[in-house]
Every structure is written in structure tokens, then in C-alpha cells.
Write an enzyme that holds these catalytic residues in place. Structure first.
Site, PDB file in Angstrom:
ATOM      1  CB  SER A 159      -0.902  -0.087   1.191  1.00  0.00           C
ATOM      2  OG  SER A 159      -1.962   0.953   1.001  1.00  0.00           O
ATOM      3  CG  ASP A 167      -6.625  -4.497  -3.073  1.00  0.00           C
ATOM      4  OD1 ASP A 167      -6.862  -3.317  -2.398  1.00  0.00           O
ATOM      5  OD2 ASP A 167      -5.641  -5.014  -2.997  1.00  0.00           O
ATOM      6  CG  HIS A 221      -5.521  -2.774   0.662  1.00  0.00           C
ATOM      7  ND1 HIS A 221      -4.970  -2.607  -0.568  1.00  0.00           N
ATOM      8  CD2 HIS A 221      -4.873  -1.887   1.318  1.00  0.00           C
ATOM      9  CE1 HIS A 221      -3.891  -1.769  -0.645  1.00  0.00           C
ATOM     10  NE2 HIS A 221      -3.890  -1.248   0.686  1.00  0.00           N
TER      11      HIS A 221
END
Length: 298
Positions: free
Chosen positions: A107, A243, A270
Site C-alpha cells: 500500500s 481490493d 487489500h
């Protein structure tokens, strides 16, 4: 399983780290250095990756970014820049003698990892980009689309609260509706993920990012999309079927990095390393082993 913890000096403060396994690794295996997301979280939610040291004999190095988790809680707002967190990787490598590594960024950590490898450091054997963001405006546009697909009453709470600058319980509940769909679909969330979320440094997050769908921090216009072709490392990109970093965000990254491969985790949002931990480790270890065997070219 050997576990070593300590701190390294960085910009007048200290960055905390944990090594699971032994350095140097058996048979010369490069360790995996893990860059967590946020901005402002701790590494805890990625702890499942530590089992790579058990199953595959590969050392895994975790750390909490400056100001986060167990690292020193610096309060200087001038520190909250992307350059700080890119430089922190170099400091860790120097202090821990990590001459040759694999790098995994999740991320926000993928943004840090991308900036780091685009600086062409030596000794990076392979790169894993998990839930990758290479273009903040593109990501924000998709996050807004997802937010706008929420039930009307939930969406209205979010929009009204942000317009009024309030973050009461109703707003937090509404944002959880977003995160339970596209951050982590497990119910309840695992303890180590909750630990990370509760550790959030809100000021660090606000300085760099802000709401997923309305980026107000310094990275709101950040993009390395036009530089991805410069990456000359073996690259694995991972994301979840559900996601919040959608295929519209991920696909251009995969297509722009020469030779990049994409693993899509069907049961995940995610947090694929949390939602499908064993499968995720298998995919990552297979990629790293193939890189070391010369079976994956940049």
C-alpha cells in the site's frame, strides 16, 4: 525461531526493527525487508509474513516507520515527507548490514518502495508490490467510485461529515463500511490488524495522505507512473479481487514495468497477506526463489 529486536539511529531519532530468522540467511538467501502501509500505521498487520523464516528459512525484517508503532514518536511535522521514509530504508540497510535484499512494500509502503528502487540502489534482488499505488490521483478516483457505491445513507454520512470537518462515531462507522468491503473482509478483523489500526498516527497520515477518496496531504498529486519503465528488477505485483486498489489502478503498473507478473488473490480485499496468509506466503516465496534461481528476468 530466532527473533531479534533493536533500534537503528535515523535523523536524530531511532527506528525500531524486528528480524525473524537469522542474518545472514541460510544458503545465502537474501532476507525480505518489509515496508508497511499507512501512512502512520505500524508493521503489525504484516506479521504473518514472518512465517517465511520458518517454512522457507528466509529471514524477514520488519520495522516501524519513524513516528509509528514502536519507533521513536517524533513530533516534528517537517519529517513527514516521502523523502524521510525512503531514506529510512537506506539507514536500516546500512546499520543491519543488509547488502542484498528482496523488498516488499504494501500500500503506502509500495509508494516508498517504488521511490526507493527508482533511485537505483545496489543489492535489491527482487521487488514485491502489494496493493500497489503508483499514481495518487488515479487511486483516489477509484476510491471515490467505490465510496459512491456504498448505500446512500452511509455515503451521505461520509460526505456530510467531511464537508463539516467532523469525525464523530457516525462518520467512523460509515468509513468502516468502506473498509470492511475493500480493506479486509474478515469478520472479525484479526488482532494484529486491529493493533495496527489502533496505532495509527493521525497527524502523520494527514500530512501525507488523508481520506482514501479525498487525498488532502502532500502526496495528493504524487505519481511515478511515467517512470515505471525504468525499473530493471524482477517484480511481483499482488492485489485482492475485492481490493480498494482496483484493477484500474494495478493493471497500468503491471503493464508499465518490464517483465512484471501479477498475482490476484480471489478471497481477499487489500490485506491478502492477512486474509489468505498461507497462500500469500507460498506465492511470495515461490517468486523470490525463482528470482534467486535466475528463472525470473527483469
Amino acid at each position: 525461531m530466532a527473533v531479534t529486536e533493536g533500534t537503528v539511529p535515523f535523523r536524530g531519532f531511532h527506528t525500531w526493527y524486528r528480524v525473524v530468522g537469522r542474518l545472514p540467511g541460510p544458503d545465502g538467501k537474501p532476507p525480505l525487508l518489509v515496508v508497511h502501509g499507512g501512512p502512520g500505521l505500524s508493521h503489525d498487520y504484516l506479521e504473518d509474513l514472518g512465517a517465511l523464516a520458518d517454512g522457507g528459512g528466509r529471514a524477514v525484517v520488519f520495522y516501524d516507520q519513524l513516528g509509528c508503532g514502536r519507533s521513536e514518536q517524533a513530533q516534528d511535522p517537517a519529517l513527514w515527507t516521502l523523502d524521510t521514509f525512503v531514506a529510512e530504508i537506506g539507514a536500516l540497510r546500512r546499520e543491519l548490514g543488509l547488502d542484498r535484499i528482496h523488498l516488499l512494500g504494501h500500500s503506502w509502503g509500495s509508494q516508498v518502495a517504488l521511490e526507493y528502487v527508482l533511485g537505483r540502489p545496489s543489492g535489491v534482488a527482487g521487488l514485491v508490490l502489494a496493493g500497489v499505488v503508483a499514481d495518487a490521483p488515479a487511486y483516489a478516483a477509484e476510491a471515490r467510485r467505490l465510496k459512491d457505491s456504498l448505500p446512500t445513507e452511509v455515503r451521505e454520512v461520509i460526505d456530510r461529515s467531511e464537508a463539516e470537518g467532523t469525525t464523530d462515531d457516525a462518520y467512523l462507522g460509515a468509513t468502516m463500511a468502506f473498509y470492511q468491503r475493500w480493506l479486509c473482509r474478515l469478520d472479525p478483523w484479526p488482532e494484529h490488524l486491529v493493533r495496527s489500526v489502533l496505532s495509527m498516527r493521525e497527524d502523520v497520515n494527514a500530512a501525507l495522505w488523508g481520506p482514501e477518496w479525498n487525498i488532502t496531504g502532500s502526496l495528493k498529486d504524487w505519481s511515478v507512473a511515467d517512470r515505471l519503465g525504468e525499473i530493471d528488477l524482477p517484480v511481483l505485483v499482488t492485489s485482492g479481487r475485492h481490493d480498494m486498489v482496483t484493477p484500474a489502478v494495478v493493471r497500468p503498473v503491471v503493464e508499465s514495468i518490464p517483465g512484471a507478473v501479477w498475482a490476484l488473490f480471489e478471497e481477499s480485499a487489500h490485506m491478502a497477506s492477512v486474509e489468505e496468509p498461507e497462500h500469500y506466503r507460498q506465492v511470495v516465496e515461490s517468486f523470490l526463489s525463482r528470482v534467486e534461481a535466475g528463472q525470473v528476468a527483469a
